[in-house]
Design a protein around this motif. Structure first.
Motif, PDB file in Angstrom:
ATOM      1  N   PHE B  13      34.129  43.162  47.599  1.00  0.00           N
ATOM      2  CA  PHE B  13      35.325  43.997  47.777  1.00  0.00           C
ATOM      3  C   PHE B  13      34.920  45.368  48.275  1.00  0.00           C
ATOM      4  N   ILE B  20      31.400  46.328  46.424  1.00  0.00           N
ATOM      5  CA  ILE B  20      30.849  45.670  45.242  1.00  0.00           C
ATOM      6  C   ILE B  20      30.880  44.152  45.461  1.00  0.00           C
ATOM      7  N   ALA B  22      31.658  40.852  43.675  1.00  0.00           N
ATOM      8  CA  ALA B  22      32.284  40.337  42.454  1.00  0.00           C
ATOM      9  C   ALA B  22      31.683  38.985  42.105  1.00  0.00           C
ATOM     10  N   SER B  42      35.158  38.735  30.407  1.00  0.00           N
ATOM     11  CA  SER B  42      36.081  39.414  31.300  1.00  0.00           C
ATOM     12  C   SER B  42      35.305  40.202  32.351  1.00  0.00           C
ATOM     13  N   GLY B  43      35.621  39.966  33.620  1.00  0.00           N
ATOM     14  CA  GLY B  43      34.942  40.677  34.697  1.00  0.00           C
ATOM     15  C   GLY B  43      33.741  39.944  35.259  1.00  0.00           C
ATOM     16  N   SER B  44      33.474  38.733  34.764  1.00  0.00           N
ATOM     17  CA  SER B  44      32.279  38.026  35.229  1.00  0.00           C
ATOM     18  C   SER B  44      32.482  37.354  36.589  1.00  0.00           C
ATOM     19  N   GLY B  45      33.719  37.291  37.071  1.00  0.00           N
ATOM     20  CA  GLY B  45      33.959  36.766  38.415  1.00  0.00           C
ATOM     21  C   GLY B  45      34.663  35.423  38.469  1.00  0.00           C
ATOM     22  N   LYS B  46      35.246  34.994  37.354  1.00  0.00           N
ATOM     23  CA  LYS B  46      35.885  33.685  37.296  1.00  0.00           C
ATOM     24  C   LYS B  46      37.116  33.620  38.203  1.00  0.00           C
ATOM     25  N   SER B  47      38.011  34.594  38.059  1.00  0.00           N
ATOM     26  CA  SER B  47      39.240  34.563  38.862  1.00  0.00           C
ATOM     27  C   SER B  47      38.940  34.778  40.337  1.00  0.00           C
ATOM     28  N   VAL B  48      37.978  35.647  40.646  1.00  0.00           N
ATOM     29  CA  VAL B  48      37.638  35.884  42.050  1.00  0.00           C
ATOM     30  C   VAL B  48      37.112  34.595  42.679  1.00  0.00           C
ATOM     31  N   GLN B  97      46.616  33.188  35.889  1.00  0.00           N
ATOM     32  CA  GLN B  97      46.398  33.818  34.590  1.00  0.00           C
ATOM     33  C   GLN B  97      47.689  34.441  34.044  1.00  0.00           C
ATOM     34  N   GLU B 180      42.709  30.407  32.994  1.00  0.00           N
ATOM     35  CA  GLU B 180      43.120  30.789  31.641  1.00  0.00           C
ATOM     36  C   GLU B 180      44.530  30.290  31.345  1.00  0.00           C
ATOM     37  N   PRO B 278      30.383  45.966  38.166  1.00  0.00           N
ATOM     38  CA  PRO B 278      29.632  45.542  39.359  1.00  0.00           C
ATOM     39  C   PRO B 278      28.765  46.664  39.948  1.00  0.00           C
TER      40      PRO B 278
HETATM   41  N1  LIG Z   1      40.865  43.433  44.321  1.00  0.00           N
HETATM   42  C1  LIG Z   1      39.717  43.857  43.756  1.00  0.00           C
HETATM   43  N2  LIG Z   1      39.118  44.996  44.175  1.00  0.00           N
HETATM   44  C2  LIG Z   1      37.965  45.430  43.626  1.00  0.00           C
HETATM   45  N3  LIG Z   1      37.326  44.795  42.631  1.00  0.00           N
HETATM   46  C3  LIG Z   1      37.870  43.668  42.163  1.00  0.00           C
HETATM   47  C4  LIG Z   1      39.092  43.134  42.686  1.00  0.00           C
HETATM   48  N4  LIG Z   1      39.389  41.995  42.006  1.00  0.00           N
HETATM   49  C5  LIG Z   1      38.404  41.835  41.103  1.00  0.00           C
HETATM   50  N5  LIG Z   1      37.489  42.826  41.190  1.00  0.00           N
HETATM   51  C6  LIG Z   1      36.288  42.962  40.371  1.00  0.00           C
HETATM   52  O1  LIG Z   1      35.542  41.785  40.438  1.00  0.00           O
HETATM   53  C7  LIG Z   1      34.948  41.476  39.183  1.00  0.00           C
HETATM   54  C8  LIG Z   1      35.304  40.082  38.754  1.00  0.00           C
HETATM   55  O2  LIG Z   1      36.694  40.042  38.450  1.00  0.00           O
HETATM   56  P1  LIG Z   1      37.433  38.712  37.985  1.00  0.00           P
HETATM   57  O3  LIG Z   1      38.888  39.005  37.996  1.00  0.00           O
HETATM   58  O4  LIG Z   1      36.974  37.556  38.782  1.00  0.00           O
HETATM   59  O5  LIG Z   1      36.921  38.553  36.496  1.00  0.00           O
HETATM   60  P2  LIG Z   1      37.268  37.385  35.465  1.00  0.00           P
HETATM   61  O6  LIG Z   1      35.973  36.721  35.141  1.00  0.00           O
HETATM   62  O7  LIG Z   1      38.373  36.547  35.971  1.00  0.00           O
HETATM   63  O8  LIG Z   1      37.718  38.229  34.188  1.00  0.00           O
HETATM   64  P3  LIG Z   1      38.932  37.991  33.136  1.00  0.00           P
HETATM   65  O9  LIG Z   1      38.352  37.117  32.075  1.00  0.00           O
HETATM   66  O10 LIG Z   1      39.210  39.372  32.633  1.00  0.00           O
HETATM   67  O11 LIG Z   1      40.076  37.385  33.869  1.00  0.00           O
HETATM   68  C9  LIG Z   1      35.416  42.538  38.219  1.00  0.00           C
HETATM   69  O12 LIG Z   1      34.410  43.506  38.067  1.00  0.00           O
HETATM   70  C10 LIG Z   1      36.622  43.139  38.904  1.00  0.00           C
HETATM   71  O13 LIG Z   1      36.775  44.485  38.552  1.00  0.00           O
END
Ligand SMILES: Nc1ncnc2c1ncn2[C@@H]1O[C@H](COP(=O)(O)OP(=O)(O)OP(=O)(O)O)[C@@H](O)[C@H]1O
Ligand SMILES: Nc1ncnc2c1ncn2[C@@H]1O[C@H](COP(=O)(O)OP(=O)(O)OP(=O)(O)O)[C@@H](O)[C@H]1O
Ligand code: SF4
Ligand code: SF4
Ligand SMILES: [Mg+2]
Ligand SMILES: [Mg+2]
Lengths: 326, 325
Positions: B13, B20, B22, B42-48, B97, B180, B278
């Protein structure tokens, strides 16, 4: 031993407006409905139940953050429901609350030191060297670095913010702390840190807790006894092992059966068939007649639809409200 | 040929403070009918990861910085928006989610369901209605035909999640990504939704990627598990192997810190510290600042994902010595 805190047929009803423009009517939502409860000094009473069943409302009633509709609350054997504001103030020092949301609960424009010190100032202390020393000591106690003092909440992670919230709750040296889902918003690894911290603080300061949570595993770990709530009523309360190993109320049985397995070999898909409860929790505005659980209970009998079950004590210390145990 | 094959995927991103990553260099695949659990903090990159596969991240700020995603042999990273549109729905569907963000508050749930079907299939109005009702019924919405008129706000949280599932499943996808799906729900409702996902997998033979931070949800549903930490895969294994013989210290920590209903402990085994953002990831192994086994060599470089048994790999340089009997 006398309870530290006791609720005697405590109720909280909210006036709620329903219906459309033409058929508007006011209904009483029975968020907490005739609850009896006693918490012993030094124990942790766990409180579980589905969303909306009245856990937070009950927690707030016990420390008089909100007024009761009826019933009495005794703190140290003294009725606090009738105290005026000034009398309440000195009692309030002894009872504090830690909230679920570490983000919303802290004022974003205050430094950590000011946040933790604020309750002291409200209770007449001055922001002097002694107060600052107390804050510094507390930061150490909850595991935050001393330099956290002059920082702002947004600079901290969720778990660290929860530590700030705990320090704030402890600064007045309370005896009773309501922990309202203090770890629900945290990752499991951080959740374990905070649960351990709450346990350590209880030992160190002789605290008594009401611990509200969704997670039955966490509640089992931290509690001495556990109470199960359904639609404004306590349906079962017992020492934790008795409650988890031999639950008497069908709702408690269903809650425990629904907890996901801790190992893939114990998958519950088949096991659940027997105890599964269908549907969602009914609206607190229109609670079912008789036993409130009858719409979802796998063991429902005709009497359950007519008569609310009385609370009985089939085994010493194990209370349950169900016609099966009448 | 696997249904989904992700190789060395990296998603970055653009942010005000620079770019960064993700998700970094992750690879995995899914067979038809298989359930893959993805866990991590949370923040490990699952949703991305999920949103990259779905092609739903706006580019920019997102950028696929490397790797490939093949679905039934088709490369998705370079696919046009319109062809991707054709894959979303009947090919890959997702449950998000936040249920409220993906249901439109101004349309009834029936209209939204029928619109979803209409986007991919031509059906006469009666058949369209019947198909939507059938799906609502299938996900356990009581008196489905009368509930078609309801708006999202008239439903409980559990019912909304069911409607989301109905929307995702109405085109009979070959792959369901559930991000989730039960986190905001009570355990009773969670159990119902998980059973439902398993039933539907058995019935339609679809593959499922289930994203969660709850090890219990993994234990209940997954065939295989992928553990993510700070954007990278740190361990992957068949579900029973992962619970019986976790290799990575982070996986072990995740399994240990959850209080169990059957065992009693004086203290929980917490993992100290928190996941780094990140932009502030440490040199070398990203878990090193929190790892009780960290040694200087761990900080020298990123530990590669090594295979130890068929289907079982971990990214930790000390696995051989730590797992020696
Ligand atoms: N649109 C964006 N712009 C910048 N950074 C992003 C964006 N979307 C996600 N990130 C970053 O990417 C990283 C991974 O985010 P992600 O949403 O995949 O986490 P996650 O594992 O799904 O967490 P959670 O359990 O909280 O849902 C995080 O550090 C988040 O801040
Ligand atoms: N200020 C209020 N006005 C009207 N109704 C309220 C108010 N506060 C709570 N309620 C209602 O009272 C009932 C109990 O709410 P409460 O917040 O105590 O539940 P809870 O068990 O803590 O739920 P959760 O697990 O979601 O936190 C709910 O039906 C809720 O909608
Ligand atoms: S009183 Fe009847 S409906 Fe209520 S829990 Fe007991 S058996 Fe079930
Ligand atoms: S590589 Fe080193 S720091 Fe990283 S998980 Fe393994 S032992 Fe811990
Ligand atoms: Mg609450
Ligand atoms: Mg996510």
């Amino acid at each position: 031993m006398k309870p530290l805190i006791e609720a005697i047929t405590v109720s909280k009803h909210y006036e709620v407006q329903t219906g459309g423009f033409l058929r508007r009517q006011s209904l009483a939502l029975r968020a907490v409905d005739g609850v009896d409860l006693a918490i012993m000094p030094g124990e942790t009473l766990g409180l579980v139940g589905e969303s909306g069943c009245g856990k937070s409302t009950l927690g707030r009633l016990l420390i008089r953050l909100i007024p009761t509709t009826s019933g009495n609350i005794l703190f140290d054997n003294a009725d606090i429901t009738q105290l005026n504001q000034k009398e309440m103030r000195s009692v309030r020092r002894g009872m504090q609350i830690v909230f679920q949301d570490p983000y919303g609960a802290l004022n974003p424009r205050m430094t950590v030191e000011d946040i933790i010190m604020e309750p002291l100032l409200i209770h007449g202390a001055r922001a002097d060297a002694a107060a600052r020393k107390q804050v510094a000591d507390l930061l150490g106690v909850v595991g935050l670095p001393a330099r956290a003092r002059e920082r702002f909440p947004h600079e901290f992670s969720g778990g660290q913010r929860q530590r700030i919230g705990i320090a704030r709750a402890l600064v007045l040296k309370p005896r009773f702390v309501v922990c309202d889902e203090p770890v629900s918003a945290l990752d499991v690894s951080v959740q374990a840190q905070i649960v351990n911290l709450l346990g350590d603080l209880q030992q160190e300061f002789g605290l008594t807790y009401l611990f509200i949570a969704h997670d039955l595993g966490v509640v089992k770990h931290i509690s001495t006894r556990v109470a199960v709530m359904y639609l404004g009523k306590i349906v079962e309360i017992a020492e934790k092992r008795a409650l988890y190993e031999a639950p008497l109320h069908p709702y408690t049985q269903a809650l425990i059966a629904a907890v996901p397995a801790s190992h893939p070999s114990q998958r519950s898909r088949g096991r659940r068939e027997r105890q599964r409860i269908a549907g969602d929790i009914p609206s607190a505005l229109h609670p079912p007649s008789g036993c409130r659980f009858h719409t979802r209970c796998p063991f429902v009998m005709p009497v359950c639809r007519e008569q609310a079950p009385a609370t009985t004590e089939p085994r010493p210390g194990h209370h349950v409200a169900c016609h099966l145990n009448g | 040929m696997p249904l989904l094959d992700v190789q060395n995927l990296t998603t970055a991103f653009q942010t005000q403070r620079g770019e960064i990553t993700a998700v970094e260099d992750i690879s995995f695949s899914l067979e038809p009918g298989e359930i893959l659990g993805i866990v991590g903090e949370s923040g490990s990159g699952k949703s991305v990861t999920a949103l990259t596969i779905m092609g739903l991240l706006p580019r920019p700020p997102a950028r696929i910085a490397g790797g490939s995603i093949r679905f039934e042999g088709t490369e998705l990273t370079t696919l046009s928006q319109s062809r991707m549109q054709g894959i979303r729905g009947p090919g890959i569907a997702m449950v998000f989610q936040e249920p409220m963000t993906s249901l439109n508050p101004v349309f009834s749930i029936g209209d939204q369901l029928m619109e979803t079907i209409r986007a991919h299939e031509r059906l006469p109005p009666k058949a369209l209605f019947a198909r939507a009702v059938e799906m609502l019924d299938r996900v356990g919405i009581p008196s489905a035909s009368t509930r078609m008129k309801d708006y999202p706000h008239q439903l409980s949280g559990g019912q909304r999640q069911r409607v989301m599932l109905a929307m995702a499943l109405v085109c009979r996808p070959r792959l369901l990504i559930a991000d989730e799906p039960t986190t905001a729900l009570d355990v009773t409702i969670q159990a119902q939704i998980l059973d439902l996902i398993l039933d539907l997998r058995d019935e339609f033979g679809m593959a499922v990627m289930i994203i969660t931070h709850n090890m219990g949800v993994v234990a209940e549903t997954a065939d295989r598990v992928m553990v993510m930490y700070a954007g990278r895969v740190v361990e992957e294994a068949p579900v029973t192997t992962l619970f019986d013989r976790p290799l990575h210290p982070y996986t072990r920590g995740l399994l240990e810190c959850v209080p169990s209903l059957t065992e009693e402990m004086d203290r929980l085994v917490a993992i100290p510290g928190t996941l780094p953002e990140p932009a502030r990831r440490p040199q070398g192994c990203r878990f090193a600042p929190r790892c009780r086994y960290a040694e200087p060599a761990c900080r020298a470089g990123l530990p590669p994902l090594e295979s130890y048994d068929p289907g079982h790999s971990a990214a930790c340089i000390r696995v051989p010595e730590l797992t020696r009997p």
